[in-house]
Write an enzyme that holds these catalytic residues in place. Structure first.
Site, PDB file in Angstrom:
ATOM      1  N   GLU A 175       0.829  -1.212   0.000  1.00  0.00           N
ATOM      2  CA  GLU A 175       0.000   0.000   0.000  1.00  0.00           C
ATOM      3  C   GLU A 175       0.860   1.258   0.000  1.00  0.00           C
ATOM      4  O   GLU A 175       0.774   2.068   0.925  1.00  0.00           O
ATOM      5  CB  GLU A 175      -0.901   0.006   1.245  1.00  0.00           C
ATOM      6  CG  GLU A 175      -1.742  -1.232   1.455  1.00  0.00           C
ATOM      7  CD  GLU A 175      -2.348  -1.304   2.858  1.00  0.00           C
ATOM      8  OE1 GLU A 175      -2.198  -0.352   3.653  1.00  0.00           O
ATOM      9  OE2 GLU A 175      -2.958  -2.343   3.162  1.00  0.00           O
TER      10      GLU A 175
ATOM     11  N   ARG B  11       3.229   7.692   0.063  1.00  0.00           N
ATOM     12  CA  ARG B  11       4.220   8.763   0.032  1.00  0.00           C
ATOM     13  C   ARG B  11       5.339   8.524  -0.987  1.00  0.00           C
ATOM     14  O   ARG B  11       5.718   9.434  -1.728  1.00  0.00           O
ATOM     15  CB  ARG B  11       4.851   8.915   1.422  1.00  0.00           C
ATOM     16  CG  ARG B  11       5.825  10.073   1.511  1.00  0.00           C
ATOM     17  CD  ARG B  11       6.736   9.960   2.741  1.00  0.00           C
ATOM     18  NE  ARG B  11       6.030   9.603   3.945  1.00  0.00           N
ATOM     19  CZ  ARG B  11       5.511  10.486   4.810  1.00  0.00           C
ATOM     20  NH1 ARG B  11       5.642  11.771   4.600  1.00  0.00           N
ATOM     21  NH2 ARG B  11       4.868  10.066   5.882  1.00  0.00           N
TER      22      ARG B  11
ATOM     23  N   CYS C 211      -2.405  33.319  10.476  1.00  0.00           N
ATOM     24  CA  CYS C 211      -2.170  33.990  11.759  1.00  0.00           C
ATOM     25  C   CYS C 211      -1.807  32.994  12.856  1.00  0.00           C
ATOM     26  O   CYS C 211      -2.591  32.771  13.794  1.00  0.00           O
ATOM     27  CB  CYS C 211      -3.404  34.785  12.133  1.00  0.00           C
ATOM     28  SG  CYS C 211      -3.794  35.980  10.857  1.00  0.00           S
TER      29      CYS C 211
END
Ligand code: LLP
Length: 405
Positions: free
Chosen positions: A265, A268, A334
């Site tokens: 599987e 990345r 922010c």
């Protein structure tokens, strides 16, 4: 570096056409990674199930589908996107610790290859869903092999004490139960030890434990067909593709020749090197002892540096005439955690200059959000030496409120 796949002139063109921030993927790199997996595992003939969570854009994962790969999905939404991208249902597996009854039923209706279940309660839910549909649910169990993959604690999943999987002892009881059930068909066993794993040793250890367990099960009359060793093969950030040959040796050494169908599987390792985040410099400023370069991409676009302390290499696009400086590359969000890179030593970009953040093809866009009411970035695919296409348009302000009632 991978910069030869992301040429400055083309990046300028993409930024002019698609705006910034924009994720830019290289079709060639993505396909090269797929073929390096195929080459490394030649002879073992595994089923590769691309982990959709790494990058679920149709324009990119559709390439994996076209190459004959299957998909690993972890939600009904990912299953929907996988099917839409062209993955064959019979090559889709469904993982995840908290699948709902609705998701299980949806998956069974589609005729997926198997479900990787993670608890007895889930198995009972799966059995009920299968009974409602009058079929037998193909079942695999995710087993926690208690192996340390030596990676970041948030992405360590195969050690006891993590929420994932079941122990070998519990798995044995569940398989014995499933073997007696009219609505369950025990077909496989799986582990996924973690992500960004940089050596094959932990795989060899986990595979050995799984194989011994499967033998024991067979001696009790439960013969499984699939050995799923998960994903997690790591990448060197900003570097060339990792060679999966060591991984193939580790798991092939255990499962090769057993007659079991090997399943992988990877997410990345296929997607990360194939993509960059392209962002434009807005301002420069000094604060305390630090220099800051403020760009138009923030932690809502790429959260990995803030969440895991990930270090993504950055490079300026085109020539730079500014002085060499040490600076932090920060976004407009922010929060003080809103940085893409810290302590970068580079020629300081001028306002308007493009900056490329490397190894951003995985867990970049897929983890992005609209935080600070920032529309999500566009995605572009490089299709040739000087050609590209938009594969996802930039969101608009209207998209921000589209679901509000
Ligand atoms: N299979 C399962 C069951 C998984 O949970 C995962 C990843 C994969 C396969 C694919 O692993 P990969 O080959 O991509 O390492 N957001 C984190 C990574 C989380 C990985 C979660 N599971 C990051 O950005 O580093």
């Amino acid at each position: 570096m991978l910069s030869r796949y992301f040429k400055p002139a083309l990046l300028e063109k993409i930024a002019a056409g698609a705006g910034t921030p924009v994720y830019v993927y290289s079709r060639e790199l993505f396909l090269r990674q797929i073929s390096s997996y195929k080459k490394a595992f030649k002879g073992l003939d595994p089923l590769f199930c691309y982990a959709m969570k790494a990058n679920s854009s149709r324009g990119l994962c559709g390439l994996a589908a076209a190459a004959g790969w299957g998909a690993d999905v972890v939600s009904g939404g990912e299953l929907y996107r996988a099917l839409r991208a062209g993955f064959k249902p019979g090559k889709v597996i469904f993982s995840g610790v908290g699948k709902t009854p609705e998701e299980l039923e949806y998956a069974l209706r589609q005729g997926i290859l198997f479900v990787n279940a993670e608890s007895m309660e889930e198995v009972l839910e799966l059995e009920r869903a299968a009974a409602r549909l009058k079929l037998r649910a193909p079942l695999s169990l995710r087993i926690n092999p208690d192996v340390d993959p030596h990676t970041h604690k948030y992405i360590t999943t195969g050690k006891l004490g993590s929420k994932f999987g079941v122990s070998f002892a519990e798995a044995e009881k569940i398989y014995m139960y499933a073997a007696e059930s009219r609505h369950l068909d025990p077909v496989g066993a799986q582990f996924h030890i973690g992500s960004q794993v940089r050596s094959a040793g932990p795989y060899a250890l986990a595979a050995g434990r799984l194989a011994a367990f499967m033998l024991r099960l067979a001696s009790r009359g439960v013969n499984l067909s699939y050995a799923d060793v998960g994903g997690g093969w790591g990448v060197k950030e900003g570097g060339e593709m990792p060679d999966p040959a060591a991984l193939a040796r580790a798991v092939g050494g255990v499962f090769g020749g057993t007659g079991l169908k090997l399943v992988l599987e990877p997410g990345r390792s296929v997607a990360a090197p194939s993509g960059i985040l392209l962002t434009r410099t807005i301002y420069r400023k000094r604060g305390g002892t630090k220099n800051y370069v403020v760009v138009d991409a923030g932690m809502n676009d790429l959260v990995r540096p803030a969440l895991y302390g990930a270090k993504h290499p950055v490079a300026l696009v085109g020539n730079c005439r500014g002085p060499r400086k040490t600076f932090d590359l920060v976004g407009p969000v922010c929060e003080s955690g809103d940085f893409l890179a810290e302590g970068v030593k580079l020629c300081e970009p001028a306002p308007g200059q493009l900056v490329a953040v490397y190894s951003a093809g995985a867990y970049g866009f897929s983890m992005s959000s609209q935080y600070n009411s920032r529309p999500r970035a566009a995605e572009a695919l490089i299709t040739g030496p000087s050609s590209w296409k938009l594969i996802r348009r930039r969101e608009t302000y209207k998209d921000l409120t589209a679901a509000e009632l």
